[in-house]
Enzyme design. Sequence first.
Site, PDB file in Angstrom:
ATOM      1  N   HIS A 183     -40.387  22.903 -18.582  1.00 19.90           N
ATOM      2  CA  HIS A 183     -40.935  23.944 -19.464  1.00 19.90           C
ATOM      3  C   HIS A 183     -42.133  24.621 -18.818  1.00 19.90           C
ATOM      4  O   HIS A 183     -42.325  25.839 -18.951  1.00 19.90           O
ATOM      5  CB  HIS A 183     -41.324  23.319 -20.805  1.00 19.90           C
ATOM      6  CG  HIS A 183     -41.647  24.298 -21.883  1.00 19.90           C
ATOM      7  ND1 HIS A 183     -42.938  24.589 -22.262  1.00 19.90           N
ATOM      8  CD2 HIS A 183     -40.852  25.056 -22.690  1.00 19.90           C
ATOM      9  CE1 HIS A 183     -42.936  25.459 -23.249  1.00 19.90           C
ATOM     10  NE2 HIS A 183     -41.679  25.770 -23.524  1.00 19.90           N
ATOM     11  N   CYS A 184     -42.934  23.859 -18.094  1.00 22.34           N
ATOM     12  CA  CYS A 184     -44.168  24.374 -17.498  1.00 22.34           C
ATOM     13  C   CYS A 184     -43.927  25.381 -16.388  1.00 22.34           C
ATOM     14  O   CYS A 184     -44.785  26.219 -16.108  1.00 22.34           O
ATOM     15  CB  CYS A 184     -45.007  23.225 -16.933  1.00 22.34           C
ATOM     16  SG  CYS A 184     -45.386  21.916 -18.099  1.00 22.34           S
ATOM     17  N   ILE A 185     -42.775  25.317 -15.718  1.00 21.65           N
ATOM     18  CA  ILE A 185     -42.536  26.196 -14.576  1.00 21.65           C
ATOM     19  C   ILE A 185     -41.670  27.392 -14.939  1.00 21.65           C
ATOM     20  O   ILE A 185     -41.311  28.177 -14.062  1.00 21.65           O
ATOM     21  CB  ILE A 185     -41.923  25.421 -13.392  1.00 21.65           C
ATOM     22  CG1 ILE A 185     -40.488  24.963 -13.695  1.00 21.65           C
ATOM     23  CG2 ILE A 185     -42.797  24.236 -13.023  1.00 21.65           C
ATOM     24  CD1 ILE A 185     -39.782  24.335 -12.496  1.00 21.65           C
TER      25      ILE A 185
END
Length: 358
Positions: free
Chosen positions: A326-328
Amino acid sequence: MPPEWAPQDRVWMAFPRVGNTLGDDAPSADEARDAWAAVANAVSGFEPVTMVVDPSALGEARRRLTGEIEVVEAPLDDFWMRDIGPTFVIGDDGALGAIDWTFNGWGAGAWATWERDDRIAGFVAERSGAVHLPSTLVNEGGAIHVDGEGTVLLTETVQLDPRRNPYATKERVEWEMWRTLHATKVIWLPRGLTRDYESAGTRGHVDMVASFARPGVVLQHWQDNASHPDYAVVRQVRDVLQEATDAAGRSLEFIELPAPETLRDHDGFVDWNYANHLVVNGGVIACGYGEPAGDGRAAGILADAYDREVVTIDARPILARGGGIHCITQQQPSTPPPFALPVIERAMRQDQTTDRYA
Protein backbone atom coordinates in the site's frame (compact mmCIF):
# COMPACT_ATOMS: atom_id res chain seq x y z
CA MET A 1 -12.31 10.91 -1.29
CA PRO A 2 -13.64 7.72 -2.82
CA PRO A 3 -13.01 4.44 -1.00
CA GLU A 4 -10.17 2.31 -2.28
CA TRP A 5 -12.56 -0.30 -3.68
CA ALA A 6 -14.18 2.26 -6.00
CA PRO A 7 -13.39 2.03 -9.74
CA GLN A 8 -9.90 3.22 -10.62
CA ASP A 9 -8.32 4.69 -13.75
CA ARG A 10 -4.78 3.71 -12.81
CA VAL A 11 -2.21 3.18 -10.07
CA TRP A 12 0.80 5.46 -9.62
CA MET A 13 4.17 4.25 -8.32
CA ALA A 14 7.77 5.51 -8.06
CA PHE A 15 10.75 3.34 -8.97
CA PRO A 16 13.71 2.83 -6.58
CA ARG A 17 16.75 5.03 -7.13
CA VAL A 18 20.16 5.06 -5.48
CA GLY A 19 19.94 6.40 -1.95
CA ASN A 20 19.53 5.49 1.69
CA THR A 21 16.47 3.29 1.17
CA LEU A 22 17.75 1.27 -1.77
CA GLY A 23 20.57 -0.58 0.02
CA ASP A 24 24.34 -0.45 0.41
CA ASP A 25 25.28 -3.24 -2.00
CA ALA A 26 24.27 -4.49 -5.45
CA PRO A 27 22.28 -7.55 -4.28
CA SER A 28 20.29 -5.43 -1.82
CA ALA A 29 19.60 -2.80 -4.47
CA ASP A 30 18.45 -5.42 -6.97
CA GLU A 31 16.21 -6.96 -4.32
CA ALA A 32 14.40 -3.64 -3.88
CA ARG A 33 14.11 -2.98 -7.61
CA ASP A 34 12.73 -6.47 -8.21
CA ALA A 35 10.15 -6.11 -5.41
CA TRP A 36 8.84 -2.75 -6.66
CA ALA A 37 8.70 -4.10 -10.21
CA ALA A 38 6.86 -7.24 -9.10
CA VAL A 39 4.11 -5.12 -7.55
CA ALA A 40 3.85 -2.90 -10.63
CA ASN A 41 3.71 -5.86 -13.00
CA ALA A 42 1.03 -7.54 -10.87
CA VAL A 43 -1.13 -4.39 -10.79
CA SER A 44 -0.81 -4.01 -14.57
CA GLY A 45 -2.69 -7.28 -14.92
CA PHE A 46 -5.77 -5.47 -13.57
CA GLU A 47 -5.43 -1.82 -14.62
CA PRO A 48 -2.95 0.71 -16.05
CA VAL A 49 0.16 1.64 -14.06
CA THR A 50 2.23 4.81 -14.35
CA MET A 51 5.73 4.59 -12.87
CA VAL A 52 7.58 7.79 -11.98
CA VAL A 53 11.29 7.15 -12.51
CA ASP A 54 14.28 9.28 -11.61
CA PRO A 55 16.43 9.82 -14.73
CA SER A 56 19.27 7.92 -13.05
CA ALA A 57 17.13 4.77 -12.75
CA LEU A 58 15.57 4.60 -16.22
CA GLY A 59 17.67 1.67 -17.39
CA GLU A 60 16.98 -0.41 -14.28
CA ALA A 61 13.27 0.34 -14.53
CA ARG A 62 12.90 -0.57 -18.19
CA ARG A 63 14.72 -3.89 -17.66
CA ARG A 64 12.19 -4.96 -15.03
CA LEU A 65 8.85 -3.45 -16.02
CA THR A 66 6.52 -4.91 -18.61
CA GLY A 67 5.90 -2.88 -21.73
CA GLU A 68 2.36 -2.20 -20.58
CA ILE A 69 3.57 0.10 -17.79
CA GLU A 70 3.85 3.80 -18.60
CA VAL A 71 7.18 5.30 -17.51
CA VAL A 72 7.49 9.05 -16.84
CA GLU A 73 10.61 10.87 -15.68
CA ALA A 74 10.89 13.13 -12.63
CA PRO A 75 13.64 13.73 -10.05
CA LEU A 76 13.12 11.70 -6.85
CA ASP A 77 14.62 11.49 -3.39
CA ASP A 78 12.78 8.33 -2.36
CA PHE A 79 10.05 6.16 -3.80
CA TRP A 80 7.08 5.74 -1.44
CA MET A 81 4.36 7.02 -3.78
CA ARG A 82 1.55 6.74 -1.23
CA ASP A 83 3.31 9.38 0.86
CA ILE A 84 5.08 11.63 -1.63
CA GLY A 85 2.28 11.56 -4.20
CA PRO A 86 -1.12 13.23 -4.06
CA THR A 87 -4.30 11.91 -2.48
CA PHE A 88 -6.96 11.88 -5.20
CA VAL A 89 -10.49 13.15 -4.61
CA ILE A 90 -13.59 13.75 -6.72
CA GLY A 91 -15.28 17.16 -6.77
CA ASP A 92 -19.01 17.79 -6.60
CA ASP A 93 -18.82 18.48 -10.34
CA GLY A 94 -17.14 15.12 -10.98
CA ALA A 95 -13.70 16.65 -11.59
CA LEU A 96 -10.58 14.85 -10.39
CA GLY A 97 -8.67 16.64 -7.63
CA ALA A 98 -5.23 15.93 -6.18
CA ILE A 99 -4.53 16.87 -2.56
CA ASP A 100 -0.91 17.96 -2.25
CA TRP A 101 -0.10 17.47 1.42
CA THR A 102 2.99 19.22 2.72
CA PHE A 103 5.72 16.56 2.90
CA ASN A 104 8.74 16.81 5.20
CA GLY A 105 10.26 13.34 5.21
CA TRP A 106 7.91 11.73 7.74
CA GLY A 107 8.55 14.32 10.40
CA ALA A 108 11.95 15.66 9.30
CA GLY A 109 13.77 12.40 9.90
CA ALA A 110 17.54 12.82 10.08
CA TRP A 111 17.97 10.18 7.35
CA ALA A 112 15.37 11.63 4.97
CA THR A 113 15.64 14.15 2.15
CA TRP A 114 12.55 15.58 0.51
CA GLU A 115 13.33 18.62 -1.63
CA ARG A 116 12.51 16.68 -4.81
CA ASP A 117 9.88 14.41 -3.26
CA ASP A 118 7.87 17.41 -2.07
CA ARG A 119 7.28 18.30 -5.74
CA ILE A 120 6.02 14.89 -6.83
CA ALA A 121 2.39 15.42 -5.79
CA GLY A 122 2.21 18.50 -7.99
CA PHE A 123 3.91 16.64 -10.84
CA VAL A 124 1.45 13.74 -10.63
CA ALA A 125 -1.49 16.15 -10.37
CA GLU A 126 -0.43 17.84 -13.61
CA ARG A 127 0.23 14.55 -15.44
CA SER A 128 -3.14 13.14 -14.37
CA GLY A 129 -5.07 16.27 -15.36
CA ALA A 130 -6.30 16.72 -11.78
CA VAL A 131 -7.05 20.02 -10.09
CA HIS A 132 -4.03 20.77 -7.87
CA LEU A 133 -5.22 21.28 -4.27
CA PRO A 134 -2.39 22.24 -1.88
CA SER A 135 -2.62 21.67 1.86
CA THR A 136 -0.42 23.20 4.55
CA LEU A 137 -0.95 20.13 6.75
CA VAL A 138 2.13 17.92 6.94
CA ASN A 139 0.62 14.56 6.15
CA GLU A 140 1.08 11.45 4.03
CA GLY A 141 -1.30 9.22 2.11
CA GLY A 142 -0.39 6.23 4.27
CA ALA A 143 -1.55 8.16 7.33
CA ILE A 144 -5.23 8.24 6.31
CA HIS A 145 -7.86 5.69 5.38
CA VAL A 146 -11.44 6.47 4.35
CA ASP A 147 -14.70 4.57 3.93
CA GLY A 148 -16.00 6.76 1.09
CA GLU A 149 -18.95 7.92 3.20
CA GLY A 150 -17.23 10.60 5.26
CA THR A 151 -15.23 8.60 7.81
CA VAL A 152 -11.43 8.83 8.04
CA LEU A 153 -9.02 6.92 10.27
CA LEU A 154 -6.08 8.95 11.65
CA THR A 155 -3.34 8.31 14.21
CA GLU A 156 -2.61 10.75 17.03
CA THR A 157 1.14 10.21 16.71
CA VAL A 158 1.20 11.22 13.02
CA GLN A 159 -0.98 14.27 12.33
CA LEU A 160 -0.31 15.63 15.84
CA ASP A 161 3.41 14.82 15.65
CA PRO A 162 5.28 17.98 16.76
CA ARG A 163 7.90 17.32 14.08
CA ARG A 164 5.16 17.42 11.46
CA ASN A 165 2.56 19.86 12.74
CA PRO A 166 3.83 21.53 15.94
CA TYR A 167 0.83 23.86 16.25
CA ALA A 168 -1.90 21.42 15.26
CA THR A 169 -4.85 20.46 17.42
CA LYS A 170 -7.36 17.73 16.72
CA GLU A 171 -9.89 20.37 15.81
CA ARG A 172 -7.59 21.96 13.22
CA VAL A 173 -6.69 18.59 11.70
CA GLU A 174 -10.34 17.55 11.55
CA TRP A 175 -11.23 20.79 9.79
CA GLU A 176 -8.53 20.11 7.19
CA MET A 177 -9.84 16.57 6.71
CA TRP A 178 -13.26 18.08 6.02
CA ARG A 179 -11.84 20.74 3.66
CA THR A 180 -9.73 18.34 1.63
CA LEU A 181 -11.48 14.95 1.86
CA HIS A 182 -14.98 16.04 2.88
CA ALA A 183 -14.59 13.79 5.92
CA THR A 184 -17.33 14.47 8.44
CA LYS A 185 -16.13 11.99 11.07
CA VAL A 186 -12.56 11.40 12.26
CA ILE A 187 -11.69 8.29 14.27
CA TRP A 188 -8.42 8.91 16.11
CA LEU A 189 -6.34 5.80 16.74
CA PRO A 190 -3.83 6.14 19.59
CA ARG A 191 -0.77 4.77 17.79
CA GLY A 192 0.66 2.47 15.13
CA LEU A 193 2.81 -0.66 15.18
CA THR A 194 5.88 -0.83 17.42
CA ARG A 195 8.54 -0.93 14.72
CA ASP A 196 7.09 2.17 13.10
CA TYR A 197 8.55 4.24 15.94
CA GLU A 198 12.16 3.37 15.19
CA SER A 199 14.41 5.99 13.59
CA ALA A 200 13.32 5.30 10.00
CA GLY A 201 9.64 4.77 10.83
CA THR A 202 6.61 6.91 10.11
CA ARG A 203 5.55 7.09 13.77
CA GLY A 204 2.26 5.34 13.29
CA HIS A 205 0.85 5.15 9.77
CA VAL A 206 -2.67 3.79 9.93
CA ASP A 207 -2.31 1.70 6.76
CA MET A 208 -0.10 -0.77 8.65
CA VAL A 209 -2.79 -1.26 11.31
CA ALA A 210 -6.32 -0.99 9.94
CA SER A 211 -8.29 -0.29 6.77
CA PHE A 212 -11.91 -0.22 5.70
CA ALA A 213 -13.14 -3.20 3.67
CA ARG A 214 -16.49 -1.50 3.15
CA PRO A 215 -18.48 1.10 5.12
CA GLY A 216 -18.83 -0.03 8.72
CA VAL A 217 -16.32 -2.88 8.38
CA VAL A 218 -12.64 -2.62 9.36
CA LEU A 219 -9.86 -5.02 8.43
CA GLN A 220 -7.44 -5.01 11.36
CA HIS A 221 -3.96 -6.39 11.76
CA TRP A 222 -4.06 -8.88 14.63
CA GLN A 223 -1.09 -10.15 16.63
CA ASP A 224 -1.96 -13.08 18.91
CA ASN A 225 1.53 -13.87 20.22
CA ALA A 226 1.84 -12.24 23.63
CA SER A 227 5.64 -12.05 23.35
CA HIS A 228 5.36 -9.51 20.50
CA PRO A 229 4.88 -5.87 21.61
CA ASP A 230 2.14 -5.41 19.00
CA TYR A 231 0.01 -7.89 20.98
CA ALA A 232 -0.85 -4.98 23.27
CA VAL A 233 -0.94 -2.41 20.47
CA VAL A 234 -3.63 -4.12 18.39
CA ARG A 235 -5.82 -4.50 21.46
CA GLN A 236 -5.41 -0.86 22.34
CA VAL A 237 -6.45 0.06 18.80
CA ARG A 238 -9.39 -2.35 18.95
CA ASP A 239 -10.62 -0.79 22.21
CA VAL A 240 -10.79 2.61 20.51
CA LEU A 241 -12.48 1.26 17.38
CA GLN A 242 -15.07 -0.61 19.42
CA GLU A 243 -16.12 2.62 21.10
CA ALA A 244 -16.26 4.55 17.82
CA THR A 245 -19.05 5.14 15.33
CA ASP A 246 -18.62 6.12 11.71
CA ALA A 247 -20.04 9.08 9.80
CA ALA A 248 -23.35 7.26 9.40
CA GLY A 249 -23.57 6.57 13.15
CA ARG A 250 -22.82 2.85 12.85
CA SER A 251 -20.74 0.84 15.27
CA LEU A 252 -17.91 -0.92 13.48
CA GLU A 253 -17.56 -4.59 12.61
CA PHE A 254 -14.12 -6.21 12.47
CA ILE A 255 -12.33 -8.67 10.25
CA GLU A 256 -9.08 -9.84 11.80
CA LEU A 257 -6.00 -10.34 9.64
CA PRO A 258 -3.77 -12.61 11.77
CA ALA A 259 -0.09 -11.71 11.70
CA PRO A 260 2.47 -14.06 10.16
CA GLU A 261 4.16 -16.46 12.58
CA THR A 262 7.57 -14.80 12.21
CA LEU A 263 8.20 -12.51 15.15
CA ARG A 264 11.73 -11.21 14.58
CA ASP A 265 14.27 -10.44 11.91
CA HIS A 266 17.87 -9.32 12.35
CA ASP A 267 16.68 -5.85 13.43
CA GLY A 268 14.17 -6.94 16.09
CA PHE A 269 10.42 -7.45 16.21
CA VAL A 270 8.91 -7.32 12.72
CA ASP A 271 5.94 -5.25 11.60
CA TRP A 272 4.83 -7.82 9.02
CA ASN A 273 1.12 -7.45 8.39
CA TYR A 274 -1.58 -8.09 5.79
CA ALA A 275 -3.50 -4.86 6.43
CA ASN A 276 -1.12 -3.03 4.07
CA HIS A 277 -2.62 -4.24 0.78
CA LEU A 278 -3.72 -2.55 -2.44
CA VAL A 279 -7.25 -2.87 -3.82
CA VAL A 280 -7.43 -2.64 -7.62
CA ASN A 281 -10.13 -3.16 -10.24
CA GLY A 282 -11.21 -6.76 -9.76
CA GLY A 283 -8.30 -7.65 -7.52
CA VAL A 284 -6.22 -7.20 -4.39
CA ILE A 285 -2.42 -7.10 -4.33
CA ALA A 286 -1.47 -8.59 -0.96
CA CYS A 287 1.75 -8.75 1.02
CA GLY A 288 3.35 -12.17 1.37
CA TYR A 289 6.06 -13.23 3.81
CA GLY A 290 7.20 -16.63 2.62
CA GLU A 291 4.79 -18.40 4.96
CA PRO A 292 2.42 -20.53 2.84
CA ALA A 293 -0.09 -21.08 5.64
CA GLY A 294 -0.25 -17.48 6.83
CA ASP A 295 -0.09 -15.96 3.36
CA GLY A 296 -2.80 -18.29 2.12
CA ARG A 297 -5.06 -17.61 5.09
CA ALA A 298 -4.73 -13.85 4.58
CA ALA A 299 -5.42 -14.18 0.86
CA GLY A 300 -8.61 -16.04 1.65
CA ILE A 301 -9.75 -13.40 4.14
CA LEU A 302 -9.06 -10.58 1.67
CA ALA A 303 -10.80 -12.44 -1.17
CA ASP A 304 -13.91 -12.86 0.98
CA ALA A 305 -13.81 -9.27 2.24
CA TYR A 306 -13.62 -7.70 -1.22
CA ASP A 307 -14.99 -10.50 -3.43
CA ARG A 308 -11.97 -10.08 -5.70
CA GLU A 309 -9.03 -12.09 -6.94
CA VAL A 310 -5.99 -11.87 -4.65
CA VAL A 311 -2.41 -11.83 -5.94
CA THR A 312 0.24 -12.24 -3.24
CA ILE A 313 3.69 -10.68 -3.72
CA ASP A 314 6.68 -11.32 -1.45
CA ALA A 315 6.77 -8.02 0.44
CA ARG A 316 9.68 -8.74 2.77
CA PRO A 317 12.10 -6.52 0.80
CA ILE A 318 9.54 -3.69 1.00
CA LEU A 319 8.80 -4.12 4.72
CA ALA A 320 12.54 -4.24 5.43
CA ARG A 321 12.78 -0.74 3.97
CA GLY A 322 9.94 0.69 6.04
CA GLY A 323 6.59 0.04 4.35
CA GLY A 324 4.39 -2.33 2.40
CA ILE A 325 2.56 -2.67 -0.90
CA HIS A 326 0.00 0.00 0.00
CA CYS A 327 2.85 2.37 0.85
CA ILE A 328 4.47 2.19 -2.60
CA THR A 329 1.27 2.66 -4.60
CA GLN A 330 -1.42 5.32 -5.02
CA GLN A 331 -4.73 4.72 -6.78
CA GLN A 332 -6.31 7.28 -9.08
CA PRO A 333 -10.11 6.91 -8.92
CA SER A 334 -12.29 6.99 -11.99
CA THR A 335 -14.38 10.10 -12.47
CA PRO A 336 -18.04 9.70 -13.44
CA PRO A 337 -19.09 10.97 -16.87
CA PRO A 338 -20.90 14.33 -16.55
CA PHE A 339 -24.26 12.91 -17.60
CA ALA A 340 -24.13 10.42 -14.71
CA LEU A 341 -23.83 13.03 -11.96
CA PRO A 342 -27.54 13.89 -11.59
CA VAL A 343 -28.35 10.17 -11.44
CA ILE A 344 -25.72 9.59 -8.74
CA GLU A 345 -26.88 12.59 -6.70
CA ARG A 346 -30.53 11.56 -6.98
CA ALA A 347 -29.74 8.00 -5.92
CA MET A 348 -27.76 9.25 -2.91
CA ARG A 349 -30.63 11.50 -1.83
CA GLN A 350 -33.08 8.63 -2.12
CA ASP A 351 -30.79 6.42 -0.06
CA GLN A 352 -30.09 8.79 2.85
CA THR A 353 -32.18 6.74 5.29
CA THR A 354 -30.18 3.57 4.69
CA ASP A 355 -26.69 2.45 5.63
CA ARG A 356 -25.27 2.59 2.12
CA TYR A 357 -24.87 4.71 -0.94
CA ALA A 358 -26.78 3.55 -3.99
